[in-house]
Design a protein around this motif. Sequence first.
Motif, PDB file in Angstrom:
ATOM      1  N   ASN A  33       0.826  -1.197   0.000  1.00 56.70           N
ATOM      2  CA  ASN A  33       0.000   0.000   0.000  1.00 56.70           C
ATOM      3  C   ASN A  33       0.868   1.259   0.000  1.00 56.70           C
ATOM      4  OD1 ASN A  33      -2.380   1.450   0.011  1.00 56.70           O
ATOM      5  ND2 ASN A  33      -2.589   1.387   2.224  1.00 56.70           N
ATOM      6  N   LYS A  37       1.028   3.992  -3.084  1.00 58.69           N
ATOM      7  CA  LYS A  37       0.736   5.415  -2.872  1.00 58.69           C
ATOM      8  C   LYS A  37       1.913   6.276  -3.310  1.00 58.69           C
ATOM      9  CE  LYS A  37      -2.640   5.100   0.840  1.00 58.69           C
ATOM     10  NZ  LYS A  37      -2.927   5.382   2.248  1.00 58.69           N
ATOM     11  N   GLN A  78      -5.175   5.614 -15.557  1.00 59.87           N
ATOM     12  CA  GLN A  78      -6.080   6.380 -14.696  1.00 59.87           C
ATOM     13  C   GLN A  78      -7.449   6.499 -15.353  1.00 59.87           C
ATOM     14  OE1 GLN A  78      -4.702   6.841 -11.599  1.00 59.87           O
ATOM     15  NE2 GLN A  78      -3.116   5.820 -12.791  1.00 59.87           N
ATOM     16  N   SER A  81      -9.157   3.055 -15.095  1.00 53.84           N
ATOM     17  CA  SER A  81      -9.603   2.824 -13.710  1.00 53.84           C
ATOM     18  C   SER A  81     -10.830   3.669 -13.386  1.00 53.84           C
ATOM     19  CB  SER A  81      -8.477   3.145 -12.723  1.00 53.84           C
ATOM     20  OG  SER A  81      -7.402   2.263 -12.897  1.00 53.84           O
ATOM     21  N   TYR A  82     -10.844   4.900 -13.872  1.00 54.92           N
ATOM     22  CA  TYR A  82     -11.975   5.796 -13.646  1.00 54.92           C
ATOM     23  C   TYR A  82     -13.245   5.234 -14.285  1.00 54.92           C
ATOM     24  CZ  TYR A  82     -14.747  10.118 -13.871  1.00 54.92           C
ATOM     25  OH  TYR A  82     -15.737  11.055 -13.764  1.00 54.92           O
ATOM     26  N   ASN A  85     -14.809   2.527 -12.370  1.00 52.07           N
ATOM     27  CA  ASN A  85     -15.085   2.920 -10.983  1.00 52.07           C
ATOM     28  C   ASN A  85     -14.098   2.300 -10.002  1.00 52.07           C
ATOM     29  OD1 ASN A  85     -17.325   4.604 -11.528  1.00 52.07           O
ATOM     30  ND2 ASN A  85     -18.607   2.784 -11.745  1.00 52.07           N
ATOM     31  N   ALA A  86     -12.856   2.185 -10.429  1.00 48.24           N
ATOM     32  CA  ALA A  86     -11.820   1.569  -9.596  1.00 48.24           C
ATOM     33  C   ALA A  86     -10.805   2.584  -9.081  1.00 48.24           C
ATOM     34  CB  ALA A  86     -11.101   0.486 -10.395  1.00 48.24           C
ATOM     35  N   LEU A  87     -11.081   3.856  -9.290  1.00 49.21           N
ATOM     36  CA  LEU A  87     -10.180   4.919  -8.845  1.00 49.21           C
ATOM     37  C   LEU A  87     -10.833   5.620  -7.663  1.00 49.21           C
ATOM     38  CD1 LEU A  87      -7.459   6.107  -9.784  1.00 49.21           C
ATOM     39  CD2 LEU A  87      -8.745   7.758 -11.120  1.00 49.21           C
ATOM     40  N   ASN A  88     -10.100   5.728  -6.556  1.00 54.58           N
ATOM     41  CA  ASN A  88     -10.730   6.314  -5.374  1.00 54.58           C
ATOM     42  C   ASN A  88     -10.959   7.819  -5.538  1.00 54.58           C
ATOM     43  OD1 ASN A  88      -8.553   7.890  -4.225  1.00 54.58           O
ATOM     44  ND2 ASN A  88      -7.628   6.005  -3.484  1.00 54.58           N
ATOM     45  N   SER A  89     -11.889   8.334  -4.767  1.00 56.84           N
ATOM     46  CA  SER A  89     -12.327   9.728  -4.915  1.00 56.84           C
ATOM     47  C   SER A  89     -11.212  10.733  -4.649  1.00 56.84           C
ATOM     48  CB  SER A  89     -13.516  10.004  -4.002  1.00 56.84           C
ATOM     49  OG  SER A  89     -13.162   9.819  -2.656  1.00 56.84           O
ATOM     50  N   GLU A  90     -10.289  10.392  -3.757  1.00 59.45           N
ATOM     51  CA  GLU A  90      -9.172  11.289  -3.464  1.00 59.45           C
ATOM     52  C   GLU A  90      -8.302  11.491  -4.707  1.00 59.45           C
ATOM     53  OE1 GLU A  90      -5.182  10.616  -1.011  1.00 59.45           O
ATOM     54  OE2 GLU A  90      -6.941  10.745   0.306  1.00 59.45           O
ATOM     55  N   ARG A  91      -8.032  10.416  -5.417  1.00 54.97           N
ATOM     56  CA  ARG A  91      -7.219  10.509  -6.626  1.00 54.97           C
ATOM     57  C   ARG A  91      -7.977  11.230  -7.743  1.00 54.97           C
ATOM     58  NH1 ARG A  91      -3.925   4.740  -6.595  1.00 54.97           N
ATOM     59  NH2 ARG A  91      -2.683   5.283  -4.764  1.00 54.97           N
TER      60      ARG A  91
END
Length: 105
Positions: A33, A37, A78, A81-82, A85-91
Amino acid sequence: LELLKVKITFVTMSKMLRKKQSSSLSNSPEEKNIEEKSSWKQRFDELYAFKAKNGHCNVSRSKCDTGNKSLRRWVNQQRVSYKKNALNSERIQELNSIGFIWDKR
């Protein structure tokens, strides 16, 4: 001859130990992890610098962008992934903050 056997044994044992140490580190979810990051942040920083230089986030295949092959792949990943729906909201927010274009058409 005995010295050669000792040397071969030592080298073999050293390789086995290094392999075991690296595999035990790579099995840790926390380590993975942190590495992910850090890697994502490095690529984001590259994209940020690219935008500062070029005025946009579209890393293309043009002649002027030939040195950005790995960044181009990251940008495309990216987008994929978007869409999945595999990209987290922060990214997503970070990419939006620099004017990232999700649909390159």
